[in-house]
Design a protein around this motif. Sequence first.
Motif, PDB file in Angstrom:
ATOM      1  N   THR A   4      66.978  -6.956  66.324  1.00 33.94           N
ATOM      2  CA  THR A   4      66.004  -7.255  67.376  1.00 33.94           C
ATOM      3  C   THR A   4      66.726  -7.460  68.689  1.00 33.94           C
ATOM      4  OG1 THR A   4      64.597  -8.342  65.748  1.00 33.94           O
ATOM      5  CG2 THR A   4      64.145  -8.820  68.041  1.00 33.94           C
ATOM      6  N   ARG A   5      66.114  -6.983  69.759  1.00 41.45           N
ATOM      7  CA  ARG A   5      66.699  -7.137  71.101  1.00 41.45           C
ATOM      8  C   ARG A   5      65.588  -7.514  72.078  1.00 41.45           C
ATOM      9  NH1 ARG A   5      71.731  -6.951  73.897  1.00 41.45           N
ATOM     10  NH2 ARG A   5      71.225  -6.398  76.024  1.00 41.45           N
ATOM     11  N   ASP A   6      65.791  -8.614  72.806  1.00 38.40           N
ATOM     12  CA  ASP A   6      64.854  -9.044  73.833  1.00 38.40           C
ATOM     13  C   ASP A   6      65.252  -8.357  75.133  1.00 38.40           C
ATOM     14  OD1 ASP A   6      63.237 -10.301  75.682  1.00 38.40           O
ATOM     15  OD2 ASP A   6      63.675 -12.321  74.990  1.00 38.40           O
ATOM     16  N   LEU A   7      64.360  -7.541  75.688  1.00 36.09           N
ATOM     17  CA  LEU A   7      64.661  -6.796  76.909  1.00 36.09           C
ATOM     18  C   LEU A   7      64.119  -7.478  78.159  1.00 36.09           C
ATOM     19  CD1 LEU A   7      63.809  -3.215  75.612  1.00 36.09           C
ATOM     20  CD2 LEU A   7      66.045  -4.331  75.688  1.00 36.09           C
ATOM     21  N   GLY A   8      63.458  -8.587  77.990  1.00 36.35           N
ATOM     22  CA  GLY A   8      62.836  -9.269  79.126  1.00 36.35           C
ATOM     23  C   GLY A   8      61.342  -9.326  78.920  1.00 36.35           C
ATOM     24  N   LYS A   9      60.652  -8.296  79.372  1.00 30.59           N
ATOM     25  CA  LYS A   9      59.207  -8.235  79.190  1.00 30.59           C
ATOM     26  C   LYS A   9      58.835  -7.621  77.845  1.00 30.59           C
ATOM     27  CE  LYS A   9      58.090  -7.880  84.074  1.00 30.59           C
ATOM     28  NZ  LYS A   9      57.437  -7.093  85.120  1.00 30.59           N
ATOM     29  N   HIS A  10      59.781  -7.023  77.166  1.00 30.32           N
ATOM     30  CA  HIS A  10      59.535  -6.355  75.888  1.00 30.32           C
ATOM     31  C   HIS A  10      60.597  -6.756  74.867  1.00 30.32           C
ATOM     32  CE1 HIS A  10      57.496  -3.819  78.851  1.00 30.32           C
ATOM     33  NE2 HIS A  10      56.637  -3.562  77.882  1.00 30.32           N
ATOM     34  N   VAL A  11      60.224  -6.659  73.605  1.00 32.83           N
ATOM     35  CA  VAL A  11      61.146  -6.900  72.501  1.00 32.83           C
ATOM     36  C   VAL A  11      61.200  -5.625  71.680  1.00 32.83           C
ATOM     37  CG1 VAL A  11      61.559  -8.234  70.401  1.00 32.83           C
ATOM     38  CG2 VAL A  11      60.657  -9.361  72.428  1.00 32.83           C
ATOM     39  N   VAL A  12      62.413  -5.214  71.313  1.00 31.60           N
ATOM     40  CA  VAL A  12      62.607  -3.999  70.523  1.00 31.60           C
ATOM     41  C   VAL A  12      63.130  -4.397  69.148  1.00 31.60           C
ATOM     42  CG1 VAL A  12      63.800  -1.788  70.389  1.00 31.60           C
ATOM     43  CG2 VAL A  12      63.126  -2.694  72.601  1.00 31.60           C
ATOM     44  N   GLU A  13      62.552  -3.814  68.106  1.00 33.44           N
ATOM     45  CA  GLU A  13      62.989  -4.071  66.734  1.00 33.44           C
ATOM     46  C   GLU A  13      63.363  -2.750  66.078  1.00 33.44           C
ATOM     47  OE1 GLU A  13      59.543  -5.687  64.902  1.00 33.44           O
ATOM     48  OE2 GLU A  13      59.612  -7.555  66.030  1.00 33.44           O
ATOM     49  N   LEU A  14      64.536  -2.705  65.479  1.00 32.85           N
ATOM     50  CA  LEU A  14      64.937  -1.543  64.698  1.00 32.85           C
ATOM     51  C   LEU A  14      64.966  -1.989  63.246  1.00 32.85           C
ATOM     52  CD1 LEU A  14      65.869   1.364  64.481  1.00 32.85           C
ATOM     53  CD2 LEU A  14      68.213   0.555  64.824  1.00 32.85           C
ATOM     54  N   HIS A  15      64.054  -1.446  62.453  1.00 35.15           N
ATOM     55  CA  HIS A  15      63.922  -1.841  61.052  1.00 35.15           C
ATOM     56  C   HIS A  15      64.905  -1.062  60.184  1.00 35.15           C
ATOM     57  CE1 HIS A  15      60.243  -4.187  61.783  1.00 35.15           C
ATOM     58  NE2 HIS A  15      60.077  -3.325  62.757  1.00 35.15           N
ATOM     59  N   ASP A  16      65.206  -1.610  59.017  1.00 32.03           N
ATOM     60  CA  ASP A  16      66.150  -0.981  58.092  1.00 32.03           C
ATOM     61  C   ASP A  16      65.727   0.427  57.697  1.00 32.03           C
ATOM     62  OD1 ASP A  16      67.694  -3.260  58.159  1.00 32.03           O
ATOM     63  OD2 ASP A  16      66.728  -4.136  56.386  1.00 32.03           O
ATOM     64  N   GLN A  17      64.429   0.698  57.706  1.00 29.65           N
ATOM     65  CA  GLN A  17      63.933   2.026  57.339  1.00 29.65           C
ATOM     66  C   GLN A  17      64.022   3.025  58.491  1.00 29.65           C
ATOM     67  OE1 GLN A  17      61.989  -0.764  57.256  1.00 29.65           O
ATOM     68  NE2 GLN A  17      62.089  -1.287  55.088  1.00 29.65           N
ATOM     69  N   GLY A  18      64.504   2.558  59.663  1.00 35.28           N
ATOM     70  CA  GLY A  18      64.651   3.444  60.814  1.00 35.28           C
ATOM     71  C   GLY A  18      63.480   3.419  61.773  1.00 35.28           C
ATOM     72  N   MET A  19      62.465   2.626  61.468  1.00 27.87           N
ATOM     73  CA  MET A  19      61.316   2.506  62.367  1.00 27.87           C
ATOM     74  C   MET A  19      61.736   1.705  63.597  1.00 27.87           C
ATOM     75  SD  MET A  19      58.846   4.010  60.662  1.00 27.87           S
ATOM     76  CE  MET A  19      57.297   3.445  61.271  1.00 27.87           C
ATOM     77  N   LEU A  20      61.262   2.106  64.756  1.00 25.94           N
ATOM     78  CA  LEU A  20      61.558   1.425  66.007  1.00 25.94           C
ATOM     79  C   LEU A  20      60.249   0.880  66.555  1.00 25.94           C
ATOM     80  CD1 LEU A  20      63.730   0.858  68.244  1.00 25.94           C
ATOM     81  CD2 LEU A  20      62.854   2.905  69.359  1.00 25.94           C
TER      82      LEU A  20
END
Length: 86
Positions: free
Chosen positions: A3-19
């Motif tokens: 997981t990465r907090d970008l400021g106004k958005h949060v991005v999650e990269l799941h083990d299955q490759g889903m973003l």
Amino acid sequence: MSTRDLGKHVVELHDQGMLAITGEGCRLTLSPHEAIDFLSWLNQHRKTIEAAARAHATEEVPEILREETSAPDTDPDERENPVDEP
């Protein structure tokens, strides 16, 4: 999952490759194939994105914070020293 907090958005990269990209009131989930296509597209436009980021680097910083950091205290006698509280 990463997981990465970008400021106004949060991005999650799941083990299955889903973003997943989550923001205020919205969520976008990309399949692994879409995520790799998105990454490729971003890499193709890297110079444009970097130039825009540099040009707008101070836009999201409130004016009061820019004023406070633009002229740091240089006199060590006038600095506030941290105090340990019991």
